[in-house]
Design an enzyme around this catalytic site. Structure first.
Site, PDB file in Angstrom:
ATOM      1  N   GLU A  11      36.389  81.929 128.954  1.00  8.28           N
ATOM      2  CA  GLU A  11      37.445  81.915 127.946  1.00  8.28           C
ATOM      3  C   GLU A  11      38.685  81.259 128.541  1.00  8.28           C
ATOM      4  OE1 GLU A  11      38.882  85.942 126.802  1.00  8.28           O
ATOM      5  OE2 GLU A  11      37.214  86.654 127.985  1.00  8.28           O
TER       6      GLU A  11
ATOM      7  N   HIS B  68      31.661  96.466 130.820  1.00  7.79           N
ATOM      8  CA  HIS B  68      32.718  95.456 130.945  1.00  7.79           C
ATOM      9  C   HIS B  68      33.957  96.178 131.476  1.00  7.79           C
ATOM     10  CE1 HIS B  68      35.645  92.430 130.300  1.00  7.79           C
ATOM     11  NE2 HIS B  68      36.271  93.123 129.375  1.00  7.79           N
TER      12      HIS B  68
ATOM     13  N   CYS C 293      35.012  88.043 126.462  1.00 10.35           N
ATOM     14  CA  CYS C 293      34.294  88.431 127.684  1.00 10.35           C
ATOM     15  C   CYS C 293      32.798  88.604 127.470  1.00 10.35           C
ATOM     16  CB  CYS C 293      34.874  89.724 128.240  1.00 10.35           C
ATOM     17  SG  CYS C 293      36.648  89.642 128.451  1.00 10.35           S
TER      18      CYS C 293
END
Ligand code: CAA
Length: 445
Positions: free
Chosen positions: A83, A244, A120
């Site tokens: 990203e 995450h 993500c």
């Protein structure tokens, strides 16, 4: 069905370090405990002036290929998740392939290359793409390289600044993998959210507090969806649960919610009830506020129990070891958490072969995904190859003034130069701009 999964992992951290307690907190006028205890972070990694998402990704992929004795014709796909891309057309994977072609005989002209974007979670989606490509029988016996690479920078003085980080994770996805086999079952929790986004800008617009709640809401949906295809989830079935990890404090919240959710109605809830009662149910409350207060009180009590704390110490804590010292790597973060958990398990002699990990990915915007991974016999030998401890130890530690300089150097809107802080050696480096505005790279012996 032939097993398909991750055959090898390599991790590449940015070569600079910002100590949050010693350097960042005093400059911000904050108590260091906010970072070390509240967010659970000790330091962030940053790229040196000659590093970026391409060099970190290419250096990780290069070590992966060297270690596995691969040449370009063994690779049928190079998928990059990021990203932090700097080009809206040309994918980072072509730059990385170009770097690798500088050091290998042969080329990647017959490899499919792409770039995935969904905050993500795109690292995990790229793994899916590689898995599906092999499962569909389109790989001609070749493997895929999946690279999650990011420079996770926030604007100066944004609340996210303390969670910054930079690094890449490269994964080789193959038939009959040496590390973990991916499950066919997946659960998703996905909704149109505006919690964290970069509308054609480098640094994110973030609604920090809301982003935490969106993470939790989507994760709960993904867990439900996963259970609907894979059957009930029991916490003791999974020796490690990598999440995450934007910062370990986020995982502390997610793990409590996940545990509470999956033990509901099980023998574990009955055992816990002897100490803290049964879980409150929404139908027992007149208003949402009362229900939320009751569930918060129950969760706080749950996290104080020995049963929960033992589970957390064994199952979650090891997955956070690396993140604490490098910060958020966005697309690479959950893959760093998996590697961290496996590395810790190997170092502590835990036998995981044949057992399953439950892997919980998340991307803002927003989507969570949950799947299982079966650990393959011999996994320890692959994990033993990681050299991340050495990389972390060897980083140059920034003063606050140097940090400000480095942040400016990597800010696309600033014309700023700085001398490199470390000397490149046997690695790909950024080498200036080409005539069409492309970035150029070279290998330093
Ligand atoms: N000692 C111990 N703890 C302390 C403390 C001290 N001296 N001072 C504060 N704390 C605790 C706080 O109580 C808080 O803990 P709880 O959340 O458990 O209450 C924690 O430290 C953080 O303090 P604040 O909430 O005051 O921190 P903040 O508001 O300045 O920033 C944040 C927190 C909003 C999450 C910010 O870091 C942020 O915006 N981060 C970027 C967005 C993000 O990472 N969101 C996560 C979900 S989205 C996602 O996962 C995608 C992604 O990768 C970005």
């Amino acid at each position: 069905m032939t097993a398909v999964g991750i055959d090898a992992i390599e991790i590449r951290t940015g070569k600079l370090k910002l100590d949050l307690a010693e350097t960042f907190a005093p400059a911000q006028g904050d108590d260091p405990g906010k970072y070390t205890k509240g967010l659970g972070l000790h330091a962030s990694s940053f790229p040196d002036v000659y590093e970026d998402i391409v060099t970190m990704g290419a250096n990780a992929a290069h070590r992966l290929m060297e270690r596995k004795g691969l040449s370009p014709q063994d690779i049928g796909r190079i998928d990059v998740a990021t990203e932090s891309a700097f080009d809206n057309s040309k994918p980072v994977s072509t730059y990385i392939a170009g770097c690798l072609e500088q050091v290998y005989d042969g080329d990647f002209h017959h490899a499919n290359k792409g770039e995935r974007k969904f905050a993500c979670i795109s690292g995990t989606q790229s793994l899916d793409d590689a898995y599906n490509w092999i499962r569909a029988g389109r790989n001609r016996g070749r493997s895929a390289i999946v690279i999650a690479t990011d420079t996770a920078l926030y604007a100066r003085d944004d609340p996210g600044e303390a969670t910054q980080g930079a690094g890449a994770v490269a994964m080789l996805v193959s038939e009959e993998p040496s590390l973990v086999e991916l499950s066919a079952e997946q659960g998703f929790g996905s909704a149109d959210e505006t919690d964290f986004l970069k509308p054609n800008q480098q640094f994110p617009s973030v609604d920090g507090k809301r982003s935490v709640n969106v993470y939790l809401a989507r994760m709960r949906e993904a867990l439900d969806d996963y259970a609907s295809v894979a059957g009930d989830i029991h916490p003791e079935d999974y020796p490690l649960v990598p999440f995450h990890t934007p910062f370990p404090g986020m995982v502390r919240k997610a793990a409590a919610l996940g545990y509470r959710h999956i033990v509901r109605g099980t023998d574990v809830e009955d055992l816990l009830a002897e100490e803290i009662g049964h879980q409150p149910m929404p139908e027992d409350f007149e208003t949402d506020d009362e229900w939320h207060a009751a569930i918060k009180e129950y969760t706080d009590a749950l996290t104080e129990t020995e049963r929960y704390q033992d589970w957390y110490a064994d199952t979650i804590e090891p997955t956070l070891d690396i993140a604490r010292h490098v910060g958020n790597w966005y697309t690479g973060s959950v893959h760093l958490a998996r590697a961290s958990g496996l590395k810790h398990a190997r170092e502590h002699g835990r036998e995981l072969a044949g057992q399953q990990l439950l892997v919980a990915s998340y991307g803002s915007g927003a989507q969570a995904e949950v799947h299982a991974e079966r650990v393959v016999p011999g996994w320890e030998a692959e994990i033993a190859q990681l050299n991340i401890d050495e990389q972390i130890r060897n980083r140059h530690e920034l003063t606050f003034a140097e940090y400000e300089q480095v942040h400016d150097v990597h800010n696309h809107d600033q014309e700023s130069d700085a001398e490199e802080f470390t000397a490149p050696e046997q690695e790909f480096v950024f080498d200036g701009w080409g005539r069409m505005g492309e970035r150029k790279y070279r290998y330093v012996e």
